[in-house]
Design a protein around this motif. Structure first.
Motif, PDB file in Angstrom:
ATOM      1  N   LEU A  66       0.828  -1.206   0.000  1.00 10.03           N
ATOM      2  CA  LEU A  66       0.000   0.000   0.000  1.00 10.03           C
ATOM      3  C   LEU A  66       0.865   1.261   0.000  1.00 10.03           C
ATOM      4  CD1 LEU A  66      -2.858  -0.973   2.483  1.00 10.03           C
ATOM      5  CD2 LEU A  66      -2.933  -0.919  -0.004  1.00 10.03           C
ATOM      6  N   ASN A  67       1.952   1.244   0.774  1.00  6.14           N
ATOM      7  CA  ASN A  67       2.859   2.389   0.794  1.00  6.14           C
ATOM      8  C   ASN A  67       3.511   2.592  -0.571  1.00  6.14           C
ATOM      9  OD1 ASN A  67       2.481   3.188   3.484  1.00  6.14           O
ATOM     10  ND2 ASN A  67       3.917   1.638   4.212  1.00  6.14           N
ATOM     11  N   LEU A  68       3.895   1.499  -1.213  1.00  8.29           N
ATOM     12  CA  LEU A  68       4.492   1.590  -2.548  1.00  8.29           C
ATOM     13  C   LEU A  68       3.475   2.140  -3.550  1.00  8.29           C
ATOM     14  CD1 LEU A  68       6.829   1.084  -4.474  1.00  8.29           C
ATOM     15  CD2 LEU A  68       5.996  -1.250  -4.751  1.00  8.29           C
ATOM     16  N   LEU A  69       2.231   1.672  -3.463  1.00  2.62           N
ATOM     17  CA  LEU A  69       1.181   2.176  -4.346  1.00  2.62           C
ATOM     18  C   LEU A  69       0.983   3.681  -4.141  1.00  2.62           C
ATOM     19  CD1 LEU A  69      -2.056   0.589  -5.435  1.00  2.62           C
ATOM     20  CD2 LEU A  69      -2.201   2.810  -4.375  1.00  2.62           C
ATOM     21  N   ALA A  70       0.955   4.122  -2.895  1.00  4.42           N
ATOM     22  CA  ALA A  70       0.776   5.553  -2.604  1.00  4.42           C
ATOM     23  C   ALA A  70       1.942   6.361  -3.164  1.00  4.42           C
ATOM     24  CB  ALA A  70       0.631   5.782  -1.099  1.00  4.42           C
ATOM     25  N   GLN A  71       3.159   5.808  -3.081  1.00  7.10           N
ATOM     26  CA  GLN A  71       4.327   6.486  -3.643  1.00  7.10           C
ATOM     27  C   GLN A  71       4.207   6.583  -5.162  1.00  7.10           C
ATOM     28  OE1 GLN A  71       7.157   7.955  -2.166  1.00  7.10           O
ATOM     29  NE2 GLN A  71       7.427   8.659  -4.263  1.00  7.10           N
ATOM     30  N   GLN A  72       3.752   5.493  -5.807  1.00  7.42           N
ATOM     31  CA  GLN A  72       3.575   5.500  -7.259  1.00  7.42           C
ATOM     32  C   GLN A  72       2.531   6.536  -7.673  1.00  7.42           C
ATOM     33  OE1 GLN A  72       2.539   1.355  -7.680  1.00  7.42           O
ATOM     34  NE2 GLN A  72       4.554   0.823  -8.496  1.00  7.42           N
ATOM     35  N   VAL A  73       1.462   6.625  -6.904  1.00 11.04           N
ATOM     36  CA  VAL A  73       0.408   7.603  -7.200  1.00 11.04           C
ATOM     37  C   VAL A  73       0.959   9.015  -7.066  1.00 11.04           C
ATOM     38  CG1 VAL A  73      -1.802   8.548  -6.399  1.00 11.04           C
ATOM     39  CG2 VAL A  73      -1.499   6.075  -6.617  1.00 11.04           C
ATOM     40  N   GLU A  74       1.684   9.286  -5.979  1.00 13.12           N
ATOM     41  CA  GLU A  74       2.251  10.625  -5.799  1.00 13.12           C
ATOM     42  C   GLU A  74       3.231  10.958  -6.921  1.00 13.12           C
ATOM     43  OE1 GLU A  74       4.491  13.523  -2.591  1.00 13.12           O
ATOM     44  OE2 GLU A  74       4.107  11.438  -2.027  1.00 13.12           O
ATOM     45  N   ASP A  75       4.079  10.002  -7.300  1.00 13.19           N
ATOM     46  CA  ASP A  75       5.035  10.236  -8.386  1.00 13.19           C
ATOM     47  C   ASP A  75       4.312  10.548  -9.693  1.00 13.19           C
ATOM     48  OD1 ASP A  75       7.076   9.768  -6.591  1.00 13.19           O
ATOM     49  OD2 ASP A  75       7.512   7.736  -7.323  1.00 13.19           O
ATOM     50  N   ALA A  76       3.243   9.800  -9.979  1.00 15.65           N
ATOM     51  CA  ALA A  76       2.489  10.013 -11.216  1.00 15.65           C
ATOM     52  C   ALA A  76       1.813  11.379 -11.223  1.00 15.65           C
ATOM     53  CB  ALA A  76       1.441   8.911 -11.391  1.00 15.65           C
ATOM     54  N   VAL A  77       1.268  11.773 -10.084  1.00 18.22           N
ATOM     55  CA  VAL A  77       0.576  13.061  -9.995  1.00 18.22           C
ATOM     56  C   VAL A  77       1.588  14.206 -10.080  1.00 18.22           C
ATOM     57  CG1 VAL A  77      -0.803  14.515  -8.473  1.00 18.22           C
ATOM     58  CG2 VAL A  77      -1.410  12.135  -8.771  1.00 18.22           C
ATOM     59  N   ARG A  78       2.732  14.060  -9.406  1.00 16.81           N
ATOM     60  CA  ARG A  78       3.773  15.102  -9.468  1.00 16.81           C
ATOM     61  C   ARG A  78       4.356  15.214 -10.877  1.00 16.81           C
ATOM     62  NH1 ARG A  78       5.230  17.653  -4.906  1.00 16.81           N
ATOM     63  NH2 ARG A  78       4.767  16.655  -2.934  1.00 16.81           N
ATOM     64  N   ALA A  79       4.402  14.104 -11.607  1.00 11.38           N
ATOM     65  CA  ALA A  79       4.962  14.099 -12.959  1.00 11.38           C
ATOM     66  C   ALA A  79       4.136  14.962 -13.917  1.00 11.38           C
ATOM     67  CB  ALA A  79       5.064  12.676 -13.490  1.00 11.38           C
ATOM     68  N   LYS A  80       2.900  15.240 -13.565  1.00 16.25           N
ATOM     69  CA  LYS A  80       2.063  16.111 -14.394  1.00 16.25           C
ATOM     70  C   LYS A  80       2.643  17.522 -14.446  1.00 16.25           C
ATOM     71  CE  LYS A  80      -1.685  13.278 -14.621  1.00 16.25           C
ATOM     72  NZ  LYS A  80      -1.937  12.559 -15.830  1.00 16.25           N
ATOM     73  N   GLY A  81       3.422  17.881 -13.420  1.00 15.03           N
ATOM     74  CA  GLY A  81       4.100  19.168 -13.408  1.00 15.03           C
ATOM     75  C   GLY A  81       3.267  20.339 -12.922  1.00 15.03           C
ATOM     76  N   SER A  82       2.080  20.082 -12.467  1.00 19.50           N
ATOM     77  CA  SER A  82       1.209  21.156 -12.002  1.00 19.50           C
ATOM     78  C   SER A  82       1.160  21.157 -10.471  1.00 19.50           C
ATOM     79  CB  SER A  82      -0.204  20.944 -12.560  1.00 19.50           C
ATOM     80  OG  SER A  82      -1.081  21.912 -12.047  1.00 19.50           O
ATOM     81  N   PRO A  83       1.171  22.348  -9.855  1.00 14.93           N
ATOM     82  CA  PRO A  83       1.085  22.395  -8.393  1.00 14.93           C
ATOM     83  C   PRO A  83      -0.306  22.067  -7.858  1.00 14.93           C
ATOM     84  CG  PRO A  83       1.169  24.611  -9.283  1.00 14.93           C
ATOM     85  CD  PRO A  83       1.353  23.672 -10.437  1.00 14.93           C
ATOM     86  N   GLU A  84      -1.321  22.142  -8.724  1.00 14.52           N
ATOM     87  CA  GLU A  84      -2.686  21.792  -8.327  1.00 14.52           C
ATOM     88  C   GLU A  84      -3.218  20.724  -9.273  1.00 14.52           C
ATOM     89  OE1 GLU A  84      -5.142  25.283  -8.212  1.00 14.52           O
ATOM     90  OE2 GLU A  84      -4.464  25.785  -6.201  1.00 14.52           O
ATOM     91  N   VAL A  85      -3.751  19.657  -8.686  1.00 21.04           N
ATOM     92  CA  VAL A  85      -4.248  18.538  -9.473  1.00 21.04           C
ATOM     93  C   VAL A  85      -5.692  18.255  -9.067  1.00 21.04           C
ATOM     94  CG1 VAL A  85      -3.880  16.101  -9.990  1.00 21.04           C
ATOM     95  CG2 VAL A  85      -1.936  17.564  -9.527  1.00 21.04           C
ATOM     96  N   PRO A  86      -6.584  18.079 -10.033  1.00 22.41           N
ATOM     97  CA  PRO A  86      -7.966  17.725  -9.686  1.00 22.41           C
ATOM     98  C   PRO A  86      -8.024  16.349  -9.013  1.00 22.41           C
ATOM     99  CG  PRO A  86      -7.799  18.392 -11.998  1.00 22.41           C
ATOM    100  CD  PRO A  86      -6.415  18.273 -11.469  1.00 22.41           C
ATOM    101  N   SER A  87      -8.926  16.160  -8.081  1.00 23.07           N
ATOM    102  CA  SER A  87      -9.047  14.892  -7.371  1.00 23.07           C
ATOM    103  C   SER A  87      -9.339  13.745  -8.332  1.00 23.07           C
ATOM    104  CB  SER A  87     -10.132  14.975  -6.297  1.00 23.07           C
ATOM    105  OG  SER A  87     -11.378  15.291  -6.877  1.00 23.07           O
ATOM    106  N   HIS A  88      -9.994  14.057  -9.439  1.00 20.00           N
ATOM    107  CA  HIS A  88     -10.291  13.049 -10.455  1.00 20.00           C
ATOM    108  C   HIS A  88      -8.995  12.418 -10.992  1.00 20.00           C
ATOM    109  CE1 HIS A  88     -12.357  11.095 -13.778  1.00 20.00           C
ATOM    110  NE2 HIS A  88     -11.470  11.635 -14.601  1.00 20.00           N
ATOM    111  N   GLU A  89      -7.954  13.237 -11.187  1.00 18.11           N
ATOM    112  CA  GLU A  89      -6.683  12.717 -11.691  1.00 18.11           C
ATOM    113  C   GLU A  89      -5.978  11.853 -10.655  1.00 18.11           C
ATOM    114  OE1 GLU A  89      -4.069  15.412 -13.697  1.00 18.11           O
ATOM    115  OE2 GLU A  89      -5.736  16.386 -14.739  1.00 18.11           O
ATOM    116  N   VAL A  90      -6.151  12.163  -9.389  1.00 12.91           N
ATOM    117  CA  VAL A  90      -5.583  11.318  -8.337  1.00 12.91           C
ATOM    118  C   VAL A  90      -6.245   9.939  -8.397  1.00 12.91           C
ATOM    119  CG1 VAL A  90      -5.261  11.002  -5.855  1.00 12.91           C
ATOM    120  CG2 VAL A  90      -5.014  13.284  -6.869  1.00 12.91           C
ATOM    121  N   GLY A  91      -7.559   9.917  -8.548  1.00 15.16           N
ATOM    122  CA  GLY A  91      -8.279   8.646  -8.671  1.00 15.16           C
ATOM    123  C   GLY A  91      -7.815   7.844  -9.871  1.00 15.16           C
ATOM    124  N   LEU A  92      -7.616   8.506 -11.000  1.00 17.20           N
ATOM    125  CA  LEU A  92      -7.119   7.809 -12.193  1.00 17.20           C
ATOM    126  C   LEU A  92      -5.715   7.251 -11.962  1.00 17.20           C
ATOM    127  CD1 LEU A  92      -8.287  10.172 -15.095  1.00 17.20           C
ATOM    128  CD2 LEU A  92      -9.231   7.945 -14.459  1.00 17.20           C
TER     129      LEU A  92
END
Length: 154
Positions: free
Chosen positions: A81-107
């Motif tokens: 679960l911790n690894l999954l959360a890290q992967q999610v954070e990395d993917a969201v940060r890779a978008k390059g935007s300081p603000e991300v819609p919650s929908h993209e976090v779910g995806l």
């Protein structure tokens, strides 16, 4: 940066280096007024914009809690679960935007969760994508089988 000792409104950076695997910058500073040194740590804040418009900081813990709920009764350990959360954070940060819609976090959760546990993935997807009938589950299972078959061919 105010000096924490004398509250002088300025300081000089003596040394900078990466910290926390490159996600933060550690700076050693010196105060020109009292000559004392102190350390600051700078991190980039990632904000999640909820459907209601409210903005809150990204939280790995919230990702883990949501995925843990989907994994209830499944053989999934905390390290996964911790690894999954890290992967999610990395993917969201890779978008390059300081603000991300919650929908993209779910995806961003769906991909790693499908690889981790298919049943938990179906549970999460059913809530996240608002499944309303058995046909929605059937369609998703068909897509999963097709993706698994395509992966087996590669």
């Amino acid at each position: 940066m105010h000096c924490p000792y004398c509250r002088h409104p300025d300081s000089r950076v003596v040394d900078s280096r990466e910290a926390e695997e490159g996600t933060a910058i550690r700076r050693r500073r010196s105060c020109p007024s009292c000559a004392r040194r102190f350390t600051t740590v700078e991190t980039a804040v990632l904000s999640v914009v909820k459907r209601s418009g409210v903005t809150e900081p990204f939280s790995r813990e919230k990702v883990i809690v949501g995925v843990r709920r989907a994994c209830q009764g499944r053989e999934v350990d905390d390290d996964a679960l911790n690894l999954l959360a890290q992967q999610v954070e990395d993917a969201v940060r890779a978008k390059g935007s300081p603000e991300v819609p919650s929908h993209e976090v779910g995806l961003a959760i769906l991909g790693p969760l499908r690889d981790l546990d298919e049943v938990a993935y179906l549970r999460f997807a059913s809530v996240y994508r608002s499944f309303t009938s058995a046909a929605d589950f059937e369609r998703e299972i068909t897509e999963m089988r097709a993706a698994r078959a395509a992966a087996a061919v590669d």
